[in-house]
Design an enzyme around this catalytic site. Sequence first.
Site, PDB file in Angstrom:
ATOM      1  N   HIS A  48      -6.577  -7.139   0.252  1.00  0.00           N
ATOM      2  CA  HIS A  48      -6.687  -5.712  -0.066  1.00  0.00           C
ATOM      3  C   HIS A  48      -6.061  -5.422  -1.438  1.00  0.00           C
ATOM      4  O   HIS A  48      -5.071  -6.056  -1.818  1.00  0.00           O
ATOM      5  CB  HIS A  48      -5.966  -4.881   0.998  1.00  0.00           C
ATOM      6  N   HIS A  62       0.803  -1.228   0.000  1.00  0.00           N
ATOM      7  CA  HIS A  62       0.000   0.000   0.000  1.00  0.00           C
ATOM      8  C   HIS A  62       0.834   1.275   0.000  1.00  0.00           C
ATOM      9  O   HIS A  62       0.295   2.359  -0.245  1.00  0.00           O
ATOM     10  CB  HIS A  62      -0.920   0.035   1.227  1.00  0.00           C
TER      11      HIS A  62
HETATM   12 ZN   LIG Z   1      -4.082  -6.983   3.212  1.00  0.00          ZN
END
Ligand SMILES: [Zn+2]
Length: 625
Positions: free
Chosen positions: A190, A153
Amino acid sequence: MVLDRPGAPTTRRQGQRIVRTVDPILVFGPWSERYDLGPGHPLTPRRFGPGIDLIRAVTAAAGGGPIRELAPEPASDDELRRVHDAHYIDVVRRFSEQPLGGWEAGLGPGDTPAFAGMHEAAAAVAGGSIRAMEAILRGEAGHALHPGGGLHHAMPDRASGFCVYDDPALAIARARRDGLRVLYVDLDVHHGDGVQAIHGDDPGVVTLSIHQTGRTLFPGTGFVAELGEGTAAGTSLNLPLDPGTGERGWLAALRSVLPEVAATFRPDVVVSQHGADAHAWDPLADLRVTTTAMGAAARLVHSIAHRWAGGRWLATGGGGYDAYRVVPRAWSLVWLAASHLDAPAAVPTAWRERWAGEAERYGQAPLPDWLDDEPNAGLRLDGTQEAADRRAVETAGLLRELAVPALVRAATDLGWWSALDDLQPDGIGPASAGVAQSARTAGVRTPAPADHPEILDAVDAATWAGLGLADRVIPPGEPVAAHALVLAALRGGREVRVTAGVAGGLIVGAVVSAVPEGRRLLLGLGVAPDRRHRGLGAELLRRHIERGGGVPGAAGSERPAGSAAAIEPWAAAVTVAERDPAEPLARAMREAIARRLLERVGFRIERAAGLVGAADPGAITARRG
Ligand SMILES: [Zn+2]
Ligand SMILES: [Zn+2]
């Protein structure tokens, strides 16, 4: 950097075959456990204790030898700056020295709290992935697993979602520095938004992320329509899944897209992120994936690396917040795949005894008996999950229509060829690195481009078999595979028709069509790079169409011009997938060329309707007759 043993090839017996291999590298060391966002933070370094211990235990149980380890050390600022802004690195360093300094660049109270020594610890995660990539690039190892990596991320200028420096993006950047093409596969629950953002404008990197939809989960992105722009259009691929999607929907979606994407893109190296948080028991997300499916996915990525990327594969960990029951098994299954070892069925008893107490203390007990989960992780298969699984397959179908060229899709759907069948059953064996490398160049010869190619109408299977195919004419990416695909098509019925431009025994341009149902469908049209921009594509298409009932008014028509009944009904659909994966043109240019070619032979063109058109505004459908 510590390599316990030099990367000498070893011979290991696996099943009936002798496998010659280079042992994978396990990236782990004292620095790994210093990336610690604090007590109570879900991304806990406690996972390394049971995780690395289980990797060692299952390796021994599966008959593997000693493990080669590489201990991460902090990457330099110069290395970090390949992906991150200098200002951001300064901010991280400042927080690292004074952790209670407020909130800036995604650091501070919240998901990614600052901690003393954070810069060095995060730089060491980055360093682990970069060094592992370098070992792979130098040929010291075919594969590496960095369980502490996968901080996907982190953005160029800010921390996000527990991630400070983006180690997968940095490893990819390291491979790109050597000019290698990278396929990134992100299996974390995610969306791999940082890696997509960092490499999204580079046509030499394809990112494919399968995750819980951003409608219901952080970071709120990763939709099918995020396909990329300009020359990189079609290189950001996303499979967003509904909450409740189980192992069947998850694995089916991945299997229906990943092999064809890999075959089409022809990467030089695969980087994958194996976050274990898609698991049914994970406390932070809502998918219902199992270790069984995660192990199958790891073996799929492994076999793809061997078949299409010369065996080069860097795997990282990622999320995963059930640190005792799930993460150790998920990591171990990736490691076993990379080690060419069959997974033992049982979790070693001694390991369970060592970690039972700690698991109990943190509310993640009892520890499972088996590496694979029970079907559906022991959960009842309810209507919500069945609907979510169906949706997963539909979404994969949409992405496939957008991301995979029509010729490859038709070949799979009509049973001519399959990117999945083309893999070794377990990805190991004779068709490993060396063979893939030689096959990659076997069809490539370079005749003098001055001579005008001879055009062959209605090429039959015997003729096709006797000719070589130049590189980058039609998909999939490897000319030997593309040649085999068309040969299978010519033998496979469905009124397959091929027109080829041939020079010096080599096919330098080709048009392929078939009649899967009702209308004749244009499946592929391409010309070798050194033959482009000279009208060969247009000429091939005109000749190809004429054989089927004439271009009105065109010279050489077999049937009277303008006779409506004589015109065979045609269709074509052109999406962002139809491009030269090595040197793609800008999206708008691709669309303009497709329109011009099709209009010139009498197709009526419309923007693609429905979900395809919504996701890929440059997609067109065309009809003739
Ligand atoms: Zn994750
Ligand atoms: Zn391998």
